[in-house]
Design a protein around this motif. Structure first.
Motif, PDB file in Angstrom:
ATOM      1  N   ASP A  95       0.858  -1.197   0.000  1.00 52.12           N
ATOM      2  CA  ASP A  95       0.000   0.000   0.000  1.00 52.12           C
ATOM      3  C   ASP A  95       0.890   1.243   0.000  1.00 52.12           C
ATOM      4  O   ASP A  95       1.591   1.509   0.980  1.00 52.12           O
ATOM      5  CB  ASP A  95      -0.912  -0.050   1.229  1.00 52.12           C
ATOM      6  CG  ASP A  95      -1.809   1.182   1.382  1.00 52.12           C
ATOM      7  OD1 ASP A  95      -1.744   2.089   0.545  1.00 52.12           O
ATOM      8  OD2 ASP A  95      -2.581   1.205   2.365  1.00 52.12           O
ATOM      9  N   GLY A  96       0.867   1.992  -1.099  1.00 53.34           N
ATOM     10  CA  GLY A  96       1.640   3.221  -1.196  1.00 53.34           C
ATOM     11  C   GLY A  96       3.056   2.999  -1.677  1.00 53.34           C
ATOM     12  O   GLY A  96       3.449   3.480  -2.739  1.00 53.34           O
ATOM     13  N   GLU A 129      -0.317  10.115   3.745  1.00 56.91           N
ATOM     14  CA  GLU A 129      -1.486   9.766   2.927  1.00 56.91           C
ATOM     15  C   GLU A 129      -2.521   9.060   3.777  1.00 56.91           C
ATOM     16  O   GLU A 129      -3.712   9.221   3.590  1.00 56.91           O
ATOM     17  CB  GLU A 129      -1.067   8.867   1.754  1.00 56.91           C
ATOM     18  CG  GLU A 129      -2.204   8.579   0.767  1.00 56.91           C
ATOM     19  CD  GLU A 129      -3.103   7.414   1.169  1.00 56.91           C
ATOM     20  OE1 GLU A 129      -4.179   7.276   0.575  1.00 56.91           O
ATOM     21  OE2 GLU A 129      -2.747   6.647   2.080  1.00 56.91           O
ATOM     22  N   GLU A 130      -2.044   8.226   4.727  1.00 56.37           N
ATOM     23  CA  GLU A 130      -2.984   7.308   5.381  1.00 56.37           C
ATOM     24  C   GLU A 130      -4.008   8.014   6.265  1.00 56.37           C
ATOM     25  O   GLU A 130      -5.127   7.555   6.422  1.00 56.37           O
ATOM     26  CB  GLU A 130      -2.224   6.265   6.208  1.00 56.37           C
ATOM     27  CG  GLU A 130      -1.441   5.243   5.370  1.00 56.37           C
ATOM     28  CD  GLU A 130      -2.322   4.273   4.616  1.00 56.37           C
ATOM     29  OE1 GLU A 130      -3.561   4.373   4.725  1.00 56.37           O
ATOM     30  OE2 GLU A 130      -1.777   3.427   3.897  1.00 56.37           O
ATOM     31  N   HIS A 191      -0.950   1.625  -7.844  1.00 57.25           N
ATOM     32  CA  HIS A 191      -1.318   1.168  -6.502  1.00 57.25           C
ATOM     33  C   HIS A 191      -1.919  -0.230  -6.599  1.00 57.25           C
ATOM     34  O   HIS A 191      -2.464  -0.598  -7.637  1.00 57.25           O
ATOM     35  CB  HIS A 191      -2.370   2.130  -5.915  1.00 57.25           C
ATOM     36  CG  HIS A 191      -2.344   2.244  -4.417  1.00 57.25           C
ATOM     37  ND1 HIS A 191      -2.895   1.287  -3.601  1.00 57.25           N
ATOM     38  CD2 HIS A 191      -1.845   3.206  -3.592  1.00 57.25           C
ATOM     39  CE1 HIS A 191      -2.727   1.667  -2.331  1.00 57.25           C
ATOM     40  NE2 HIS A 191      -2.083   2.815  -2.294  1.00 57.25           N
ATOM     41  N   GLN A 194      -6.553  -2.963  -3.490  1.00 59.08           N
ATOM     42  CA  GLN A 194      -7.040  -2.960  -2.091  1.00 59.08           C
ATOM     43  C   GLN A 194      -8.461  -3.489  -1.971  1.00 59.08           C
ATOM     44  O   GLN A 194      -9.111  -3.305  -0.941  1.00 59.08           O
ATOM     45  CB  GLN A 194      -6.929  -1.572  -1.446  1.00 59.08           C
ATOM     46  CG  GLN A 194      -5.543  -0.953  -1.591  1.00 59.08           C
ATOM     47  CD  GLN A 194      -5.366   0.342  -0.840  1.00 59.08           C
ATOM     48  OE1 GLN A 194      -5.687   1.389  -1.353  1.00 59.08           O
ATOM     49  NE2 GLN A 194      -4.849   0.264   0.378  1.00 59.08           N
ATOM     50  N   HIS A 359      -6.714   8.270  -2.494  1.00 57.06           N
ATOM     51  CA  HIS A 359      -5.318   8.295  -2.934  1.00 57.06           C
ATOM     52  C   HIS A 359      -4.898   9.747  -3.144  1.00 57.06           C
ATOM     53  O   HIS A 359      -5.731  10.593  -3.473  1.00 57.06           O
ATOM     54  CB  HIS A 359      -5.145   7.516  -4.246  1.00 57.06           C
ATOM     55  CG  HIS A 359      -5.459   6.054  -4.117  1.00 57.06           C
ATOM     56  ND1 HIS A 359      -4.622   5.182  -3.463  1.00 57.06           N
ATOM     57  CD2 HIS A 359      -6.523   5.329  -4.509  1.00 57.06           C
ATOM     58  CE1 HIS A 359      -5.158   3.974  -3.487  1.00 57.06           C
ATOM     59  NE2 HIS A 359      -6.316   4.023  -4.107  1.00 57.06           N
TER      60      HIS A 359
HETATM   61 MN    MN Z   1      -2.328   3.834  -0.282  1.00 52.26          MN
END
Ligand code: MN
Ligand code: GLV
Ligand code: MN
Length: 410
Positions: A95-96, A129-130, A191, A194, A359
């Motif tokens: 993730d990321g 970002e999170e 990405h 998810q 995002h």
């Molecule tokens: Mn992410």
């Protein structure tokens, strides 16, 4: 072009696994919360790799990192790519960080082939970002895009009251560059999906056409602490009973707007959290998402009707704040086409998809032509230490990213 510039899939995979050692958890995931010492170590490693690849590196006042490979026409705005290095508390290895290191791999591959581009290429690491440690999510790309002002961004605080400004200074990433005063020729974010759609449809590449809208709330219910033994049920003002009703209502609201609505309470603090004291105060968060802003507004109305009625019935004080609204996003048609064309030319199966997650690309799309590329992740699981993606798909996504960037850089 693919015949001369080649993604080195082993190098990309090895870089991902090396980065995953920073904040590695015992269950195979990563905990690298924004602006912690571990985030600093991840940033330092990225910057070192970029300098070794011949990039110049700049940092802006929100701690966003821009690593640039020069173009033959330096005056042209860069074609940018990137994502984030921070993680959830129980995050995964992709993730990321996948979008960041695939961007670096594009630069390394261009170097290997000695392939010049007209526009400079930039790999960007967006800070926080999170939104897990500092709410809201995507805050530094939001400042870059002018959605938030700089003071708002720097003053975001974690649950201990420590601000992003303090932590940026502490870890050495409070840069000098103004935030957002630079134009990007295009921005592509690669990405993992998810979610489960690409895997279920057996497609390698998601051509991301947009992202769903989000509303985040913080709710505080205040009742009265009292002894769990002598206090009759009829005399209680139990904040946790109120919170549990609202949690259930949040779930009902999600279920009431199928198939796309998502509704989550992910954080809940009970005070004093003692087994024989009636909870006097509960703080919790709500995360609502939907691809249509109208439905998201309806979900908002339902929450705002239910919560005060419940608090009133139970004799609780209610403080309900919507702390963030990120409207649904449609990505730039030409960037979406570049991604689709790249997948077609590479012979990769692909389908259109809307992002369920937020995002940085969502905010960057307000100031630059923007597109996103997804690859499948195992069982659709993310924000979990078991998050996984196959080496083949990881390489395929990077090849699409390279082709889409070259499509725009020359
Ligand atoms: Mn992410
Ligand atoms: C970011 O990971 C989000 O979509 O919440
Ligand atoms: Mn995430």
């Amino acid at each position: 072009m693919e015949s001369t510039v080649q993604i080195n899939s082993k190098r990309l995979w090895d870089s991902l696994m090396d980065m995953a050692k920073i904040g590695a958890t015992s269950k195979g995931g990563v905990c690298r919360l924004a602006l912690t010492d571990l985030d600093r170590q991840g940033r330092d490693l990225f910057v070192k790799w970029c300098r070794e690849a011949g990039c110049s590196v700049r940092v802006d006042r929100m701690g966003n990192i821009f690593a640039r490979r020069a173009g033959s026409e330096p005056a042209r705005p860069p074609i940018a790519t990137g994502s984030h290095l921070d993680s959830q508390p129980t995050g995964g290895r992709f993730d990321g960080v996948y979008g960041v290191l695939a961007g670096l791999e594009v630069i390394r591959a261009l170097n290997d082939a000695d392939h010049p581009t007209q526009a400079p290429i930039e790999v960007v690491v967006w800070t926080n970002e999170e939104g897990s440690r500092f709410a809201p999510a995507m805050v530094a790309s939001g400042v870059f895009a002018g959605v938030f002002d700089l003071e708002y961004g720097l003053s975001r605080a974690d649950l201990n009251g420590t601000t992003m400004a303090q932590e940026l200074a502490r870890i050495g990433y409070a840069g000098d560059d103004p935030v957002g005063k630079r134009s990007l020729g295009a921005f592509f974010e690669l990405h993992i999906e998810q979610g489960p759609i690409l895997e279920a449809e057996r497609q390698t590449i998601g051509v991301v056409t947009g992202a769903q809208g989000q509303r985040w709330y913080e709710i505080r219910l205040t009742g009265q602490e009292a002894h769990a033994g002598p206090t009759p049920m009829s005399r209680r003002r139990d904040a946790l009973v109120g919170a549990s009703r609202i949690v259930n209502e949040v779930n009902r609201i999600g279920l009431a707007h199928p198939p796309y609505a998502c509704a989550t309470v992910g954080l809940l603090n009970v005070s004093p959290n003692s087994r024989n004291t009636i909870p006097g105060e509960v703080f919790f968060t709500v995360d609502f998402r939907h691809p249509e802003d109208g439905v998201l507004a309806q979900m908002d109305r339902e929450l705002r009707a239910f919560a005060p009625a419940t608090a009133n019935e139970l004799g609780l004080a209610l403080d309900l704040q919507q702390i963030w609204h990120s409207p649904a996003v449609a990505f730039d048609a030409a960037c979406v086409s570049s991604v689709r064309r790249a997948a077609e030319q590479l012979g990769l199966s692909h389908m259109n998809i809307i992002s369920g997650a937020g995002h940085d690309a969502c905010y960057i799309s307000r100031v630059a032509p923007t597109g996103m590329i997804f690859i499948p992740c195992e069982n659709g699981i993310s924000h979990n230490e078991i998050e996984s993606a196959s080496r083949e798909d990881v390489a395929a996504g990077a090849r699409v990213l390279l082709a889409a960037i070259l499509d725009r850089a020359d």
